[in-house]
Design a protein around this motif. Sequence first.
Motif, PDB file in Angstrom:
ATOM      1  N   UNK A 173      70.349 -22.856 -57.102  1.00 55.86           N
ATOM      2  CA  UNK A 173      69.738 -21.861 -55.895  1.00 55.86           C
ATOM      3  C   UNK A 173      69.696 -22.611 -54.709  1.00 55.86           C
ATOM      4  N   UNK A 174      69.689 -24.059 -54.833  1.00 57.05           N
ATOM      5  CA  UNK A 174      69.581 -24.808 -53.720  1.00 57.05           C
ATOM      6  C   UNK A 174      70.523 -24.683 -52.728  1.00 57.05           C
ATOM      7  N   UNK A 175      70.441 -25.456 -51.357  1.00 59.63           N
ATOM      8  CA  UNK A 175      71.457 -25.767 -50.601  1.00 59.63           C
ATOM      9  C   UNK A 175      72.024 -27.257 -50.867  1.00 59.63           C
ATOM     10  N   UNK A 176      71.027 -28.014 -51.150  1.00 61.14           N
ATOM     11  CA  UNK A 176      71.337 -29.467 -51.342  1.00 61.14           C
ATOM     12  C   UNK A 176      70.308 -30.023 -52.578  1.00 61.14           C
ATOM     13  N   UNK A 177      70.554 -31.167 -52.878  1.00 57.86           N
ATOM     14  CA  UNK A 177      69.693 -31.935 -53.906  1.00 57.86           C
ATOM     15  C   UNK A 177      69.653 -33.254 -53.399  1.00 57.86           C
ATOM     16  N   UNK A 178      68.224 -33.551 -53.528  1.00 58.95           N
ATOM     17  CA  UNK A 178      67.653 -34.707 -52.990  1.00 58.95           C
ATOM     18  C   UNK A 178      67.701 -35.604 -54.260  1.00 58.95           C
ATOM     19  N   UNK A 179      67.190 -37.049 -54.227  1.00 52.16           N
ATOM     20  CA  UNK A 179      66.811 -37.843 -54.991  1.00 52.16           C
ATOM     21  C   UNK A 179      65.729 -37.409 -56.130  1.00 52.16           C
ATOM     22  N   UNK A 180      65.191 -37.887 -57.169  1.00 52.21           N
ATOM     23  CA  UNK A 180      64.152 -37.653 -58.020  1.00 52.21           C
ATOM     24  C   UNK A 180      62.804 -38.093 -57.517  1.00 52.21           C
ATOM     25  N   UNK A 181      61.814 -37.417 -58.147  1.00 47.60           N
ATOM     26  CA  UNK A 181      60.365 -37.274 -57.709  1.00 47.60           C
ATOM     27  C   UNK A 181      59.838 -38.693 -57.523  1.00 47.60           C
TER      28      UNK A 181
ATOM     29  N   UNK B 153      66.538 -24.072 -45.244  1.00 43.63           N
ATOM     30  CA  UNK B 153      67.044 -24.829 -46.137  1.00 43.63           C
ATOM     31  C   UNK B 153      66.358 -25.126 -47.463  1.00 43.63           C
ATOM     32  N   UNK B 154      66.900 -24.983 -48.506  1.00 41.69           N
ATOM     33  CA  UNK B 154      66.101 -25.075 -49.855  1.00 41.69           C
ATOM     34  C   UNK B 154      66.960 -26.393 -50.467  1.00 41.69           C
ATOM     35  N   UNK B 155      65.789 -27.367 -50.889  1.00 39.33           N
ATOM     36  CA  UNK B 155      66.390 -28.488 -51.548  1.00 39.33           C
ATOM     37  C   UNK B 155      65.762 -28.764 -53.071  1.00 39.33           C
TER      38      UNK B 155
ATOM     39  N   UNK C 137      61.014 -27.499 -50.807  1.00 41.12           N
ATOM     40  CA  UNK C 137      61.586 -28.683 -51.647  1.00 41.12           C
ATOM     41  C   UNK C 137      60.892 -28.202 -53.130  1.00 41.12           C
ATOM     42  N   UNK C 138      61.533 -28.063 -54.086  1.00 43.10           N
ATOM     43  CA  UNK C 138      61.132 -27.886 -55.433  1.00 43.10           C
ATOM     44  C   UNK C 138      62.094 -28.346 -56.638  1.00 43.10           C
ATOM     45  N   UNK C 139      61.340 -28.070 -57.751  1.00 38.04           N
ATOM     46  CA  UNK C 139      62.254 -28.410 -58.847  1.00 38.04           C
ATOM     47  C   UNK C 139      62.008 -27.387 -60.207  1.00 38.04           C
ATOM     48  N   UNK C 140      61.218 -26.286 -59.960  1.00 35.68           N
ATOM     49  CA  UNK C 140      61.069 -25.716 -61.141  1.00 35.68           C
ATOM     50  C   UNK C 140      61.158 -24.030 -60.998  1.00 35.68           C
ATOM     51  N   UNK C 141      61.165 -23.368 -62.124  1.00 40.74           N
ATOM     52  CA  UNK C 141      61.611 -21.763 -62.028  1.00 40.74           C
ATOM     53  C   UNK C 141      60.776 -21.158 -60.965  1.00 40.74           C
ATOM     54  N   UNK C 142      59.665 -21.490 -60.701  1.00 43.76           N
ATOM     55  CA  UNK C 142      58.778 -20.809 -59.816  1.00 43.76           C
ATOM     56  C   UNK C 142      58.965 -21.107 -58.376  1.00 43.76           C
ATOM     57  N   UNK C 143      60.145 -22.265 -58.089  1.00 39.27           N
ATOM     58  CA  UNK C 143      60.307 -22.548 -56.813  1.00 39.27           C
ATOM     59  C   UNK C 143      61.699 -21.981 -56.062  1.00 39.27           C
ATOM     60  N   UNK C 144      62.161 -21.115 -57.025  1.00 43.86           N
ATOM     61  CA  UNK C 144      63.610 -20.416 -56.778  1.00 43.86           C
ATOM     62  C   UNK C 144      63.551 -19.673 -55.472  1.00 43.86           C
ATOM     63  N   UNK C 145      62.588 -18.626 -55.494  1.00 42.34           N
ATOM     64  CA  UNK C 145      62.567 -17.746 -54.478  1.00 42.34           C
ATOM     65  C   UNK C 145      62.112 -18.697 -53.088  1.00 42.34           C
ATOM     66  N   UNK C 146      61.255 -19.673 -53.096  1.00 39.57           N
ATOM     67  CA  UNK C 146      61.055 -20.462 -52.084  1.00 39.57           C
ATOM     68  C   UNK C 146      62.453 -21.148 -51.391  1.00 39.57           C
ATOM     69  N   UNK C 147      63.078 -21.563 -52.234  1.00 36.28           N
ATOM     70  CA  UNK C 147      64.402 -22.125 -51.751  1.00 36.28           C
ATOM     71  C   UNK C 147      65.454 -21.178 -51.219  1.00 36.28           C
TER      72      UNK C 147
END
Length: 285
Positions: free
Chosen positions: A262-270, A248-250, A233-243
């Motif tokens: 690059x995510x499989x799905x999007x959750x709500x905001x922080x 499941x990349x969120x 689960x992430x939000x920034x450029x350095x999270x792309x490879x993690x997703x």
Amino acid sequence: MISPRIAFVDVDGTLIDSGEAIAPSSIEAVRLARQNGHLVYLSTGRASVEIYPAIREIGFDGAISAGGGFAEVGDDVVISRTMPEAAVARMVGFYEAAGYDFYLQSYDKLYPSAGVRARYATYLEDDRERKGDPRPDLASVTGPDEHPVLKAFADVRPLSFTGIAKSVFLAGDLRAFDRVSTALGDDFHVITGTIPHMGRGSGEVTLGGVNKGTTILQLLDLLGLDAASAIGIGDSSNDIEMLQVCGVGIAMGNAIDEVKSHADEVTTSVLDDGVWNAFRRHGLI
């Protein structure tokens, strides 16, 4: 019986917002998931020393820090992906010649150039004026005293070229990212800054191939777990490879569009129960 999963949770923009407030539901989600037998790891661009006690005290099984430079299981560092001294010297030499502020991240120390503390102090003051008083209904991870980042950057110690996993450069020059990429991109992994307020004149540099995703794969191998069981689960450029490497990349609702792509799905905001909703959707809580 629910099969155990492992979740990797980014910090800035995922667990806490830019004002460093944290939603109570995020704390509860992490604790409930672990009570239910799942593993929850931090996965952050921050150095380990930058993970404030209030974040650690939520309770995690371990952490990936410095954008993939290090991995901890419990209190033990099990992966260390640091740069050769010559690579650090080359990187620092370029920053100094260009006149860019920067800091180096080792596992337990930060090595800032002289202008870093003042740059962060200016941002924090501007941010207070922009946002007014912090939301009283949400806890802050920084505490009431001097901001921890200012304490960390007050110590301008001699640079170390050993044990360094990552650098962050900060510049008013909007072309800084392009210049750093041109100068270092052949041997290093250069991404735009994941600290939004520092603007496009900032960025992060690790060795080529070192990122959250590749370190997660190494950690999963050590733990004997399959990447298919992992949630990132992430939000920034350095999270792309993690997703990309997790089963499941969120992306957070507040994530930049590139990350969402690059995510499989999007959750709500922080602060809108993003972590809680992601964990609930996938049966961790």
